[in-house]
Write an enzyme that holds these catalytic residues in place. Structure first.
Site, PDB file in Angstrom:
ATOM      1  N   THR A 116       0.817  -1.209   0.000  1.00 14.77           N
ATOM      2  CA  THR A 116       0.000   0.000   0.000  1.00 14.77           C
ATOM      3  C   THR A 116       0.852   1.261   0.000  1.00 14.77           C
ATOM      4  OG1 THR A 116      -1.569   1.287   1.318  1.00 14.77           O
ATOM      5  CG2 THR A 116      -0.116  -0.164   2.521  1.00 14.77           C
ATOM      6  N   TYR A 140      -2.104   0.336  10.010  1.00 19.92           N
ATOM      7  CA  TYR A 140      -2.322  -0.354   8.738  1.00 19.92           C
ATOM      8  C   TYR A 140      -1.078  -0.266   7.863  1.00 19.92           C
ATOM      9  CZ  TYR A 140      -3.785  -0.981   3.897  1.00 19.92           C
ATOM     10  OH  TYR A 140      -3.861  -1.379   2.586  1.00 19.92           O
ATOM     11  N   PHE A 207     -13.843  15.411   4.312  1.00 16.35           N
ATOM     12  CA  PHE A 207     -12.984  15.528   5.484  1.00 16.35           C
ATOM     13  C   PHE A 207     -11.865  16.534   5.220  1.00 16.35           C
ATOM     14  CE2 PHE A 207     -14.876  11.299   5.925  1.00 16.35           C
ATOM     15  CZ  PHE A 207     -15.363  11.378   7.223  1.00 16.35           C
ATOM     16  N   ARG A 220      -5.807  12.718  -4.518  1.00 18.25           N
ATOM     17  CA  ARG A 220      -5.407  11.316  -4.529  1.00 18.25           C
ATOM     18  C   ARG A 220      -5.251  10.796  -5.959  1.00 18.25           C
ATOM     19  NH1 ARG A 220      -4.359  12.638  -0.195  1.00 18.25           N
ATOM     20  NH2 ARG A 220      -5.060  11.796   1.806  1.00 18.25           N
ATOM     21  N   ARG A 280      -9.217  14.220   8.850  1.00 21.87           N
ATOM     22  CA  ARG A 280      -8.891  12.987   9.553  1.00 21.87           C
ATOM     23  C   ARG A 280      -7.415  13.023   9.927  1.00 21.87           C
ATOM     24  NH1 ARG A 280     -11.689   8.806   5.367  1.00 21.87           N
ATOM     25  NH2 ARG A 280     -10.322  10.019   4.011  1.00 21.87           N
ATOM     26  N   GLY A 282      -3.668  12.461  10.196  1.00 23.39           N
ATOM     27  CA  GLY A 282      -2.710  11.742   9.373  1.00 23.39           C
ATOM     28  C   GLY A 282      -2.996  11.735   7.897  1.00 23.39           C
ATOM     29  N   ASP A 283      -4.081  12.358   7.453  1.00 27.90           N
ATOM     30  CA  ASP A 283      -4.392  12.399   6.023  1.00 27.90           C
ATOM     31  C   ASP A 283      -3.448  13.357   5.304  1.00 27.90           C
ATOM     32  OD1 ASP A 283      -6.295  10.570   5.392  1.00 27.90           O
ATOM     33  OD2 ASP A 283      -7.978  11.967   5.289  1.00 27.90           O
TER      34      ASP A 283
END
Length: 322
Positions: A116, A140, A207, A220, A280, A282-283
């Site tokens: 990831t 994660y 968010f 993204r 959020r 850590g985004d």
């Protein structure tokens, strides 16, 4: 080849399995169905229900011998990993090590791992290259990075040919295979639900709208799930004994949350109702992949880079199931 696909009853795993079958490979799926669905496994593949504790029996039993393993089984909810890190270290890391030991015992020479972009955390530069620092900001990403590092050591010590594919945002659908998460957390299916007046709240939560991006929302890199599947085929062909390689999988172009919502509105012909929510933790503001290494070494590049095509495929899959 005879190939074991772990997590083949999930979204990405079912599409990967479908593409392997189309290419003439024989496939066995190992999945505990904790997040996947038995009816998502494509016809032609054999399903074995269980965790990685069953991997050795499968690899050395009557269904074998196997030429390769594609390891996609994992937990993938970032927020849940912060609340329950023990689940992710156990399911993503410990279970993967159990599988690796089974692979060695069974003499399987190739393994492709579903990693990831979360291993990079807050990137210093974009587009992100594979040489970028790996500083995950949640359990994660950390649980996946641990497996990347283990694979590197196993390859060097035991001659395993291994590849980690670091996905960015996977979207779309292929035929009867698409997203069926419970609960759903991905932006495109959530935006489709909001546009069509379905799902909890019937509004899409944005968010953060104060990021240092052109419209204030996160950016993204989206990649079609069918392209992800093709990258697995390329990784199988390009894996080198005794080496472990990491590859980023993205389109090399970013779309903001607002741009995704506008694209969903164009595809559906309906506005996506939204509500503002806090960032959020850590985004990152921007996550975009560099695809230079995977193009150079595996000859792979996305064949379906259009955002609207991904949304149309996801919408078509959704309508077929309604």
């Amino acid at each position: 080849m005879k190939i074991l696909v772990t997590g083949g009853a999930g979204f990405i795993g079912s599409v990967v399995t479908r593409r392997l079958l189309e290419e003439g490979h024989r496939v066995v799926v190992l999945d505990d169905l904790s997040t996947g669905f038995a009816d998502a496994v494509p016809r032609g593949a054999e399903l074995v229900r269980g965790t990685m504790a069953r991997a050795l029996d499968v690899l050395t039993g009557d269904l074998g011998p196997f030429d390769a393993v594609l390891h996609l089984a994992a937990r993938a909810l970032i927020d849940d990993s912060v609340r329950h890190p023990e689940r992710f270290w156990r399911n993503n890391t410990v279970e993967s090590l159990t599988l690796l030991d089974a692979v060695l015992s069974a003499g399987v020479g190739r393994l492709v791992f579903s990693s990831t972009a979360a291993v990079y955390g807050q990137p210093e530069r974009v587009p992100i290259e594979e040489s970028a620092p790996t500083v995950p900001t949640n359990p994660y990403g950390a649980s996946k990075l641990a497996v990347d590092l283990a694979l590197e050591a196993y390859a060097r010590a035991h001659g395993l040919a291994s590849v980690s594919l670091r996905y960015f945002n996977v979207a779309g659908a292929l035929g009867e295979s698409g997203e069926r998460h419970e609960p759903e957390t991905h932006i495109i299916p959530l935006a489709l639900d909001a546009a069509l007046g379905e799902g909890a709240g019937r509004e899409f939560a944005v968010f953060g709208d104060d990021y240092p991006t052109p419209d204030g929302t996160c950016v993204r890199d989206f990649i079609h799930v069918a392209d992800i599947a093709d990258a697995h085929l390329a990784a199988l062909a390009g894996a080198v004994p005794g080496e472990h390689r990491n590859y980023n999988l993205g389109n090399g172009r970013g779309f903001s949350v607002r741009e995704v919502l506008d694209a969903v509105a164009r595809v559906t012909g309906r506005r996506v109702p939204t509500r503002s929510a806090a960032r959020r933790p850590g985004d990152p503001a921007v996550l975009v992949a560099s695809g230079e290494r995977v193009r150079r070494e595996l000859g792979w590049k996305p064949a379906r880079p259009g955002l609207e095509e991904m949304i149309e495929d996801a919408s078509r899959f959704r309508r077929a199931r309604s």
